[in-house]
Design an enzyme around this catalytic site. Structure first.
Site, PDB file in Angstrom:
ATOM      1  N   ASN A  19       0.854  -1.193   0.000  1.00 58.92           N
ATOM      2  CA  ASN A  19       0.000   0.000   0.000  1.00 58.92           C
ATOM      3  C   ASN A  19       0.887   1.237   0.000  1.00 58.92           C
ATOM      4  OD1 ASN A  19       0.471   0.876   2.865  1.00 58.92           O
ATOM      5  ND2 ASN A  19      -0.376  -1.173   3.223  1.00 58.92           N
TER       6      ASN A  19
ATOM      7  N   ASP B 261      -4.333  -6.056   5.052  1.00 57.94           N
ATOM      8  CA  ASP B 261      -5.389  -6.866   5.660  1.00 57.94           C
ATOM      9  C   ASP B 261      -5.329  -8.314   5.192  1.00 57.94           C
ATOM     10  OD1 ASP B 261      -6.592  -4.889   7.230  1.00 57.94           O
ATOM     11  OD2 ASP B 261      -7.584  -4.038   5.474  1.00 57.94           O
TER      12      ASP B 261
ATOM     13  N   PRO C  81      -3.344 -11.429  10.760  1.00 58.26           N
ATOM     14  CA  PRO C  81      -3.700 -11.154  12.152  1.00 58.26           C
ATOM     15  C   PRO C  81      -3.856  -9.648  12.352  1.00 58.26           C
ATOM     16  CG  PRO C  81      -1.367 -11.729  11.966  1.00 58.26           C
ATOM     17  CD  PRO C  81      -1.993 -11.995  10.623  1.00 58.26           C
ATOM     18  N   ASP C  82      -4.818  -9.240  13.180  1.00 56.91           N
ATOM     19  CA  ASP C  82      -4.987  -7.819  13.509  1.00 56.91           C
ATOM     20  C   ASP C  82      -4.143  -7.543  14.756  1.00 56.91           C
ATOM     21  OD1 ASP C  82      -5.868  -5.305  14.509  1.00 56.91           O
ATOM     22  OD2 ASP C  82      -7.664  -5.491  13.266  1.00 56.91           O
TER      23      ASP C  82
ATOM     24  N   PHE D 100      -4.385   3.905  14.627  1.00 57.98           N
ATOM     25  CA  PHE D 100      -4.624   4.908  13.599  1.00 57.98           C
ATOM     26  C   PHE D 100      -5.732   4.387  12.685  1.00 57.98           C
ATOM     27  CE2 PHE D 100      -1.711   8.579  13.106  1.00 57.98           C
ATOM     28  CZ  PHE D 100      -1.079   8.477  14.343  1.00 57.98           C
TER      29      PHE D 100
ATOM     30  N   LYS E  26     -11.513  -2.687  18.237  1.00 58.26           N
ATOM     31  CA  LYS E  26     -10.122  -3.090  18.482  1.00 58.26           C
ATOM     32  C   LYS E  26      -9.730  -2.947  19.949  1.00 58.26           C
ATOM     33  CE  LYS E  26      -8.895  -2.353  13.756  1.00 58.26           C
ATOM     34  NZ  LYS E  26      -7.845  -2.827  12.868  1.00 58.26           N
TER      35      LYS E  26
HETATM   36  N1  CTP Z   1      -4.028  -2.801  12.299  1.00 54.35           N
HETATM   37  C1  CTP Z   1      -3.256  -3.814  12.818  1.00 54.35           C
HETATM   38  N2  CTP Z   1      -3.226  -5.029  12.200  1.00 54.35           N
HETATM   39  C2  CTP Z   1      -3.960  -5.247  11.093  1.00 54.35           C
HETATM   40  C3  CTP Z   1      -4.759  -4.216  10.554  1.00 54.35           C
HETATM   41  C4  CTP Z   1      -4.768  -3.002  11.183  1.00 54.35           C
HETATM   42  O1  CTP Z   1      -2.590  -3.612  13.841  1.00 54.35           O
HETATM   43  N3  CTP Z   1      -3.913  -6.433  10.522  1.00 54.35           N
HETATM   44  C5  CTP Z   1      -4.062  -1.504  12.991  1.00 54.35           C
HETATM   45  C6  CTP Z   1      -3.419  -0.371  12.229  1.00 54.35           C
HETATM   46  O2  CTP Z   1      -2.045  -0.268  12.539  1.00 54.35           O
HETATM   47  C7  CTP Z   1      -4.209   0.821  12.722  1.00 54.35           C
HETATM   48  C8  CTP Z   1      -5.588   0.242  12.990  1.00 54.35           C
HETATM   49  O3  CTP Z   1      -5.393  -1.152  13.159  1.00 54.35           O
HETATM   50  O4  CTP Z   1      -3.722   1.285  13.948  1.00 54.35           O
HETATM   51  C9  CTP Z   1      -6.602   0.492  11.946  1.00 54.35           C
HETATM   52  O5  CTP Z   1      -6.124   0.042  10.709  1.00 54.35           O
HETATM   53  P1  CTP Z   1      -7.045   0.088   9.427  1.00 54.35           P
HETATM   54  O6  CTP Z   1      -6.294  -0.542   8.304  1.00 54.35           O
HETATM   55  O7  CTP Z   1      -7.576   1.462   9.260  1.00 54.35           O
HETATM   56  O8  CTP Z   1      -8.227  -0.825   9.945  1.00 54.35           O
HETATM   57  P2  CTP Z   1      -8.817  -2.148   9.428  1.00 54.35           P
HETATM   58  O9  CTP Z   1      -9.060  -3.003  10.617  1.00 54.35           O
HETATM   59  O10 CTP Z   1      -7.970  -2.708   8.360  1.00 54.35           O
HETATM   60  O11 CTP Z   1     -10.217  -1.663   8.907  1.00 54.35           O
HETATM   61  P3  CTP Z   1     -10.731  -1.351   7.424  1.00 54.35           P
HETATM   62  O12 CTP Z   1      -9.859  -2.111   6.482  1.00 54.35           O
HETATM   63  O13 CTP Z   1     -12.126  -1.805   7.485  1.00 54.35           O
HETATM   64  O14 CTP Z   1     -10.636   0.135   7.273  1.00 54.35           O
END
Ligand code: CTP
Length: 393
Positions: free
Chosen positions: A206, A274, A302-303, A321, A339
């Site tokens: 990205n 993602d 993993p998130d 963020f 989260k």
């Molecule tokens: N984040 C993370 N791990 C992931 C995805 C996101 O730690 N696999 C964290 C990012 O570092 C950020 C926050 O989650 O602090 C939000 O990331 P964002 O990409 O905006 O959120 P998503 O959960 O991916 O939501 P969406 O794609 O629906 O916008």
């Protein structure tokens, strides 16, 4: 105050004599180092008379080398001031070149450095100078903004040396003990994109530049914290005083975050991919001439932020963020809950934010939404770190 003053070769060098006079009037001591070019604009005799001190011009001064060695010059200073910092001096500083006494001292010093630039407006605005400026600032060197006005060469714009009084004020600010409200705290930051391999030559990525996360790491270190920065693939210099761990994929980032725990504050700035390929191909995926390609199977990564939010090792302050292109605040509020974070810092990335140097952010928490004006990413970082420090007070 003990100042080691490095004088570069530009028409503004004559103003360095005025700076010497001002520092002496404050009761400070000044040791001057003149570059060869600087000596064309101001004489060693003038500086010696004003500073009441020997003036140094060369690496190859046998008497000086025998008595103390050139590195000693910076050991005896509290602050190194470069005035004027010419385009050439800034370039050599940024590249780590040490081909005269001034640049050797700048490479060897462990003292804080303040630079007051002065040059022609086009030289200042040149991409090379701006890149050098960014490098120097990222390394923790304080580079003042030049003044704007009519220049000696007749052009108008930014590039004039700041007034000696303003340089003196910057010197005072540098030497005042900095507030270090996060001393003893461990701040963990993720930054940049992740790359998810598809095959040995392709990956999912990205547009994240890592700049906001790196600026936060620099601000946290300046606030006295121990900082671990888990960085995705970006080519940015490591901020001073920061422990950096380079990773490529989301899973590597998650493992590095886990290994860095415990921490007091976690700020997840990374734009984590993602999705990743369910299975990265061992060989390059080839076209077979049919005009069709086998669909790419994706699985969710993993998130990391949500994982921390639910973890037994959850930091006291957990910040995420949210880069959004529409409905910025509602999406951020949803992420806050989903989260388990304390704050979500939301930004609208539909414009020039990703990869750019400025950012407009909204801090969303249980107590409401605080919007900051559009600022440089470094200023956003300082504003956020001030709030972090307040949360620990
Ligand atoms: N984040 C993370 N791990 C992931 C995805 C996101 O730690 N696999 C964290 C990012 O570092 C950020 C926050 O989650 O602090 C939000 O990331 P964002 O990409 O905006 O959120 P998503 O959960 O991916 O939501 P969406 O794609 O629906 O916008």
């Amino acid at each position: 105050m003990r100042i080691l003053l490095i004088i570069g070769g530009g028409i503004a060098a004559y103003k360095a004599s005025e700076l010497v006079r001002l520092i002496r009037r404050e009761g400070g001591s000044v040791t001057c180092v003149l570059t060869e070019a600087g000596a064309h604009f101001v004489t060693p005799l003038t500086l010696a008379a004003l500073s009441e001190n020997a003036v140094h011009t060369t690496l190859w001064d046998l008497k000086n080398e025998v008595e103390m060695g050139h590195i000693q010059l910076s050991r005896e200073a509290d602050l190194v001031v470069v005035c004027p910092a010419t385009a050439d001096l800034m370039a050599r500083m940024a590249a780590g070149i040490a081909n005269d006494l001034a640049t050797t001292l700048l490479l060897a010093t462990d003292k804080p450095v303040l630079a007051a630039p002065a040059m022609n407006v086009r030289m200042w605005q040149h991409a090379a100078t701006q890149a050098n400026l960014a490098t120097l600032r990222a390394r923790g060197i304080t580079v003042m903004d030049p003044d704007e006005g009519v220049m000696a060469c007749g052009e108008f714009g930014p590039g004039r040396l700041p007034e000696p009084e303003a340089i003196l004020a910057a010197i005072r600010a540098q030497l005042a003990p900095l507030p270090r409200p996060l001393t003893g705290r461990h701040v963990l930051i993720t930054a940049g994109p992740t790359h998810e391999p598809i095959d040995p030559v392709r990956y999912i990525a990205n547009r994240s530049s890592g700049r906001q996360g790196f600026a936060l790491a620099a601000a946290a270190a300046q606030a006295g914290a121990r900082v671990t920065l888990v960085a995705g693939p970006v080519s940015l210099p490591t901020p001073a005083g920061v422990d950096r761990i380079d990773v490529e994929t989301a899973r590597e980032m998650a493992a590095a975050v886990e290994a860095a725990l415990p921490c007091d504050v976690a700020i997840m700035v990374a734009a984590v991919a993602d999705w990743r390929a369910a299975e990265a191909a061992g060989q390059k995926r080839k076209k077979d001439g049919s005009g069709q390609i086998a669909p790419l199977q994706l699985v969710e990564n993993p998130d990391i932020l949500a994982g921390l939010g639910a973890s037994a090792a959850r930091p006291r302050l957990l910040i995420g963020f949210a880069a959004e292109t529409e409905q910025v605040i509602p999406h951020a509020k949803a992420k806050l809950a989903r989260k388990g974070a304390d704050w979500i810092i939301a930004n609208d990335v539909s414009g020039d934010v990703m990869g750019g140097t400025a950012n407009t952010v909204h801090i969303v928490s249980a107590s409401g939404v605080e919007s900051l004006p559009r600022m440089d990413k470094a200023d956003v970082a300082h504003a956020i770190m001030t709030k972090v420090a307040d949360a620990f007070r």
